[in-house]
Every structure is written in structure tokens, then in C-alpha cells.
Motif scaffolding. Sequence first.
Motif, PDB file in Angstrom:
ATOM      1  N   ARG A 172       0.825  -1.207   0.000  1.00 34.43           N
ATOM      2  CA  ARG A 172       0.000   0.000   0.000  1.00 34.43           C
ATOM      3  C   ARG A 172       0.864   1.264   0.000  1.00 34.43           C
ATOM      4  NH1 ARG A 172      -3.593   0.053   4.989  1.00 34.43           N
ATOM      5  NH2 ARG A 172      -1.646   0.742   5.956  1.00 34.43           N
ATOM      6  N   ASP A 173       1.893   1.289   0.851  1.00 35.82           N
ATOM      7  CA  ASP A 173       2.724   2.478   0.971  1.00 35.82           C
ATOM      8  C   ASP A 173       3.547   2.748  -0.284  1.00 35.82           C
ATOM      9  OD1 ASP A 173       1.724   2.756   3.491  1.00 35.82           O
ATOM     10  OD2 ASP A 173       3.487   1.920   4.517  1.00 35.82           O
ATOM     11  N   LEU A 174       4.065   1.683  -0.919  1.00 33.76           N
ATOM     12  CA  LEU A 174       4.925   1.849  -2.085  1.00 33.76           C
ATOM     13  C   LEU A 174       4.152   1.739  -3.393  1.00 33.76           C
ATOM     14  CD1 LEU A 174       8.066  -0.135  -0.909  1.00 33.76           C
ATOM     15  CD2 LEU A 174       7.709   2.330  -0.939  1.00 33.76           C
ATOM     16  N   ARG A 175       2.840   1.554  -3.315  1.00 35.40           N
ATOM     17  CA  ARG A 175       1.961   1.562  -4.493  1.00 35.40           C
ATOM     18  C   ARG A 175       2.421   0.530  -5.534  1.00 35.40           C
ATOM     19  NH1 ARG A 175       3.335   6.622  -3.383  1.00 35.40           N
ATOM     20  NH2 ARG A 175       4.537   6.921  -5.291  1.00 35.40           N
ATOM     21  N   CYS A 176       2.404  -0.722  -5.110  1.00 37.09           N
ATOM     22  CA  CYS A 176       2.781  -1.800  -6.009  1.00 37.09           C
ATOM     23  C   CYS A 176       1.970  -3.045  -5.647  1.00 37.09           C
ATOM     24  CB  CYS A 176       4.279  -2.100  -5.912  1.00 37.09           C
ATOM     25  SG  CYS A 176       4.816  -2.717  -4.302  1.00 37.09           S
ATOM     26  N   LYS A 177       2.048  -4.040  -6.506  1.00 37.41           N
ATOM     27  CA  LYS A 177       1.381  -5.318  -6.274  1.00 37.41           C
ATOM     28  C   LYS A 177       2.423  -6.329  -5.811  1.00 37.41           C
ATOM     29  CE  LYS A 177      -1.222  -8.970  -8.654  1.00 37.41           C
ATOM     30  NZ  LYS A 177      -1.781  -9.408  -9.955  1.00 37.41           N
ATOM     31  N   THR A 178       2.090  -7.113  -4.810  1.00 38.21           N
ATOM     32  CA  THR A 178       3.024  -8.113  -4.300  1.00 38.21           C
ATOM     33  C   THR A 178       2.412  -9.512  -4.411  1.00 38.21           C
ATOM     34  OG1 THR A 178       2.209  -7.835  -2.038  1.00 38.21           O
ATOM     35  CG2 THR A 178       4.117  -6.513  -2.696  1.00 38.21           C
ATOM     36  N   VAL A 179       3.253 -10.454  -4.827  1.00 36.58           N
ATOM     37  CA  VAL A 179       2.860 -11.860  -4.903  1.00 36.58           C
ATOM     38  C   VAL A 179       3.940 -12.676  -4.219  1.00 36.58           C
ATOM     39  CG1 VAL A 179       2.322 -13.800  -6.413  1.00 36.58           C
ATOM     40  CG2 VAL A 179       1.654 -11.482  -7.095  1.00 36.58           C
ATOM     41  N   ILE A 180       3.535 -13.601  -3.372  1.00 36.49           N
ATOM     42  CA  ILE A 180       4.494 -14.428  -2.647  1.00 36.49           C
ATOM     43  C   ILE A 180       4.203 -15.894  -2.903  1.00 36.49           C
ATOM     44  CG2 ILE A 180       3.095 -14.453  -0.527  1.00 36.49           C
ATOM     45  CD1 ILE A 180       5.792 -14.355   1.017  1.00 36.49           C
ATOM     46  N   ASN A 181       5.266 -16.696  -2.992  1.00 33.92           N
ATOM     47  CA  ASN A 181       5.049 -18.119  -3.245  1.00 33.92           C
ATOM     48  C   ASN A 181       4.546 -18.812  -1.972  1.00 33.92           C
ATOM     49  OD1 ASN A 181       7.387 -18.179  -1.701  1.00 33.92           O
ATOM     50  ND2 ASN A 181       8.404 -19.722  -2.958  1.00 33.92           N
TER      51      ASN A 181
ATOM     52  N   LYS B   1       7.478 -11.439  -5.408  1.00 34.86           N
ATOM     53  CA  LYS B   1       7.518 -10.726  -6.676  1.00 34.86           C
ATOM     54  C   LYS B   1       6.728  -9.437  -6.509  1.00 34.86           C
ATOM     55  CE  LYS B   1       7.793 -14.936  -9.496  1.00 34.86           C
ATOM     56  NZ  LYS B   1       9.114 -14.666 -10.094  1.00 34.86           N
ATOM     57  N   LEU B   2       7.374  -8.327  -6.768  1.00 36.89           N
ATOM     58  CA  LEU B   2       6.720  -7.027  -6.699  1.00 36.89           C
ATOM     59  C   LEU B   2       6.575  -6.482  -8.110  1.00 36.89           C
ATOM     60  CD1 LEU B   2       9.070  -7.077  -4.144  1.00 36.89           C
ATOM     61  CD2 LEU B   2       7.436  -5.339  -3.418  1.00 36.89           C
ATOM     62  N   THR B   3       5.359  -6.139  -8.485  1.00 32.90           N
ATOM     63  CA  THR B   3       5.059  -5.717  -9.845  1.00 32.90           C
ATOM     64  C   THR B   3       4.093  -4.534  -9.814  1.00 32.90           C
ATOM     65  OG1 THR B   3       3.166  -7.217 -10.041  1.00 32.90           O
ATOM     66  CG2 THR B   3       5.327  -8.084 -10.670  1.00 32.90           C
ATOM     67  N   ASN B   4       3.815  -4.028 -11.030  1.00 27.88           N
ATOM     68  CA  ASN B   4       2.806  -2.974 -11.200  1.00 27.88           C
ATOM     69  C   ASN B   4       3.043  -1.782 -10.272  1.00 27.88           C
ATOM     70  OD1 ASN B   4       1.600  -4.599 -13.083  1.00 27.88           O
ATOM     71  ND2 ASN B   4      -0.062  -5.276 -11.762  1.00 27.88           N
ATOM     72  N   PHE B   5       4.293  -1.346 -10.189  1.00 24.93           N
ATOM     73  CA  PHE B   5       4.571  -0.118  -9.449  1.00 24.93           C
ATOM     74  C   PHE B   5       3.830   1.031 -10.123  1.00 24.93           C
ATOM     75  CE2 PHE B   5       8.018  -2.905  -8.345  1.00 24.93           C
ATOM     76  CZ  PHE B   5       8.344  -2.575  -7.039  1.00 24.93           C
ATOM     77  N   GLU B   6       3.125   1.801  -9.347  1.00 30.04           N
ATOM     78  CA  GLU B   6       2.298   2.861  -9.913  1.00 30.04           C
ATOM     79  C   GLU B   6       3.157   3.818 -10.741  1.00 30.04           C
ATOM     80  OE1 GLU B   6      -0.151   6.647  -8.200  1.00 30.04           O
ATOM     81  OE2 GLU B   6      -0.523   4.711  -7.229  1.00 30.04           O
ATOM     82  N   GLY B   7       2.802   3.968 -12.027  1.00 32.24           N
ATOM     83  CA  GLY B   7       3.566   4.804 -12.935  1.00 32.24           C
ATOM     84  C   GLY B   7       4.705   4.081 -13.611  1.00 32.24           C
ATOM     85  N   TYR B   8       5.004   2.852 -13.185  1.00 29.19           N
ATOM     86  CA  TYR B   8       6.125   2.077 -13.739  1.00 29.19           C
ATOM     87  C   TYR B   8       5.691   0.621 -13.911  1.00 29.19           C
ATOM     88  CZ  TYR B   8       8.396   6.176 -11.752  1.00 29.19           C
ATOM     89  OH  TYR B   8       8.723   7.472 -11.412  1.00 29.19           O
ATOM     90  N   GLU B   9       4.578   0.434 -14.607  1.00 35.15           N
ATOM     91  CA  GLU B   9       3.930  -0.880 -14.650  1.00 35.15           C
ATOM     92  C   GLU B   9       4.782  -1.966 -15.301  1.00 35.15           C
ATOM     93  OE1 GLU B   9       2.443   1.976 -15.125  1.00 35.15           O
ATOM     94  OE2 GLU B   9       0.924   1.954 -13.539  1.00 35.15           O
ATOM     95  N   GLY B  10       5.749  -1.601 -16.124  1.00 33.90           N
ATOM     96  CA  GLY B  10       6.558  -2.612 -16.797  1.00 33.90           C
ATOM     97  C   GLY B  10       7.700  -3.148 -15.953  1.00 33.90           C
ATOM     98  N   HIS B  11       7.829  -2.672 -14.725  1.00 34.02           N
ATOM     99  CA  HIS B  11       8.975  -3.058 -13.899  1.00 34.02           C
ATOM    100  C   HIS B  11       8.609  -4.112 -12.858  1.00 34.02           C
ATOM    101  CE1 HIS B  11      12.056  -0.210 -15.288  1.00 34.02           C
ATOM    102  NE2 HIS B  11      11.021   0.540 -15.603  1.00 34.02           N
TER     103      HIS B  11
END
Length: 368
Positions: free
Chosen positions: A114-123, A130-140
Amino acid sequence: MTADLNQFLLQNPNFRVLSEIKNNLIGNLEVDDHVYQIEFLAPKFPSTNGMACKVMKGVSEISLNHFKPEKATLISEYLKELGEFLRANTIRHRPGFTAASIRDFLHQLELLSRDLRCKTVINKDFTVIKLTNFEGYEGHYLDLEISKTFEATVQRHSLPDKDSFGNNLFSISGGLENVVGQFRRLLEQFSDFYSHLHTIDELCTVVEPMLVSTKHNWRMICITERVLGKIVIDPFSPSAVTMNFIGPTLEVEKYRKIYNENIHRWDIDLDVYRNLLRIFDLMYFPMKMCDDDEEEKYCNICYIYMLDDHIPLISCDNPRCDLVFHVACLKEWFSTLDERKTFLAVTFGSCPSCKEKLSPSFVQLLEM
């Protein structure tokens, strides 16, 4: 659309055609409980000859450096062997986390997302995030390995691997929030860097790398039909650019002289593309060539266009010789010649066709 391509799509409904030019396809490959996105170029479809492939897991690119299909001569066979490779390389850890530690860790992860504005997935083993979809930097993306003490170690990331001095750009360990926060700050710092590269991709003929990713800090573009320019941009300072010219000797000397004489015109308020136009006094650089022209420019040694994700780039100093060669093919050719000479670390070779010498500017390609 060919009958072979239609048949493939019927048998593999998870795939679709992005472009019929060079048969650019994209689709999903399911391996056990994992889903991978596969994109490939297959100019000789259904043959794998000249094929280029990119595999993604979420927004993380899977390295295929160790994937050596032994029997795959057709795309269908290639995908089957690729599935076996991906299955064999699925790593599962089972550390002894307690229920309480996992609960606290998941709560921290939720706050971080929530604080870093990204999506997190854990095994399911709680060892890889895996951290993805950083707000404004979706390809990273950022992949982290988590220790039993919940320290984070960078496994993979979408930034360039090295800085301009050859140092690892982002390879740290520490607290989860600290590591991810630093990655987020680098994304913000590199915004202009990626913007400059995107403009070059849109407005120039980029011949290398064939499959561009966020990890590349360089582009090789067409200056003229026979002269290439390799542009390397510093992610930390996008106005700090190095440029090398590759092509026939006299033409390379001409463009190198223009570049050196006009580099003082560089305006730090303009992007790299527009600065290069100013330096060379151009309205635009050559745009993408039509594919009919590209298909005609086969390597005159192996007689194919795409070889291991590379196209033929090397020509000789003879203006009447329009043949081109793959770097790898020319390396092998030179290894068979008795007249190969080395002087001051520069390899001078001859054109396999007309025997005219090759420009020393090609050495940097031969040494890649």
C-alpha cells in the motif's frame, strides 16, 4: 495467414498473432500450476530456424541462457521442450517458518504494498516475493528471496544490471522495506532515462537488441543504410551519452568527425534523440525499413536472416559490395583464415565475398 499458422492456432488456442510480419505470436504456456507468457518471432514458421523467444512469469523475464532444445526443429516441439525446461527449473523452498512469523510477515507485506503503491505476490513457501505494477512504472518488477529472518536479497529486477562504470546497479540485501524503497526511488530517478530510450525506439530503426527490455541501457540504430550508431545512456545521468559508429571506414570517419565537432551543441534540456538530430543537422533518422527489404538482407555465410536473436550487421569497405554478415558467422569465418592479422588489438579481416577489408569499427561487435 498460412495454413500452418492457422493449424497451430487451432491446436494452441492460448496463442494469438501480434503481427503476421515475421510471425510474431504471444500466448500462455501452463506448466503444472504455473503460467508463463511466451512471445516469439518465427520468420520461418513452423520451423524454429531464425526463431527469437521471450518468456515472462508475471512481469519477470525468465532467462533462457541454459535452454538448449536438442530435437526441436518445429515450433510445436520447441514449446514442448520449453515446458520441460521450465518445469525442471521451478525451485521450491520449505523453510521452518512459524505461523506467527508468517502472519506478521504478511501484514508487513500488505502495508508495504500500500505504501509503495505496487502489487506483491508471494510463493506458498514464503521464500520468494515478486513485486510488480509499481504505480507509474507498470513494466517493472523486483524479485526478492526472503531468509528465515525475513531479510530480503535481490534475485532479479527490471533495471539495467550495470552502471556506466561496470558496477552492479542494484544488488543489495537488508530489510524488506529498505530494499523495496530503494528500488522505488531508482525507478523515479530513472524516469528520464527510460523516456529517452522510448523515444529512440519509436523514432529510429533499432537493430539491436532485437527484443528490447527495461534492462537494456543501449540501442544500436541505423544512421544510414550502412552506418550504425551504438548509443549508451547512463541511467543516473541521461544526458551523459557515449556513441560509437560502426560501418565502412570512410563513412564511420565522416560521422565520427561530425559528432566530435558538434558535441558542444548538446542541450541538456532536450532528450537524446533530439540532441542527436541537432548534432547531425537532420530532420529525422531512418525509420524502420519495410520487411521485404529486411527479408532480402540474409547473411551471405549462413543464408538466413535471424541467428540466435541477431540479424546480419557487418558489411565491408567496398561500396559496390552490398552483402552483410552475422557477427557469429564472421567470427567462425575468421577462425578458418590463415591471413587473419592482429595489430594493436584490432582485428582486420577480409570480406568473404569481395575480399575487401572490413572496417576496424566492427571489432566491438566481434568482441561482444
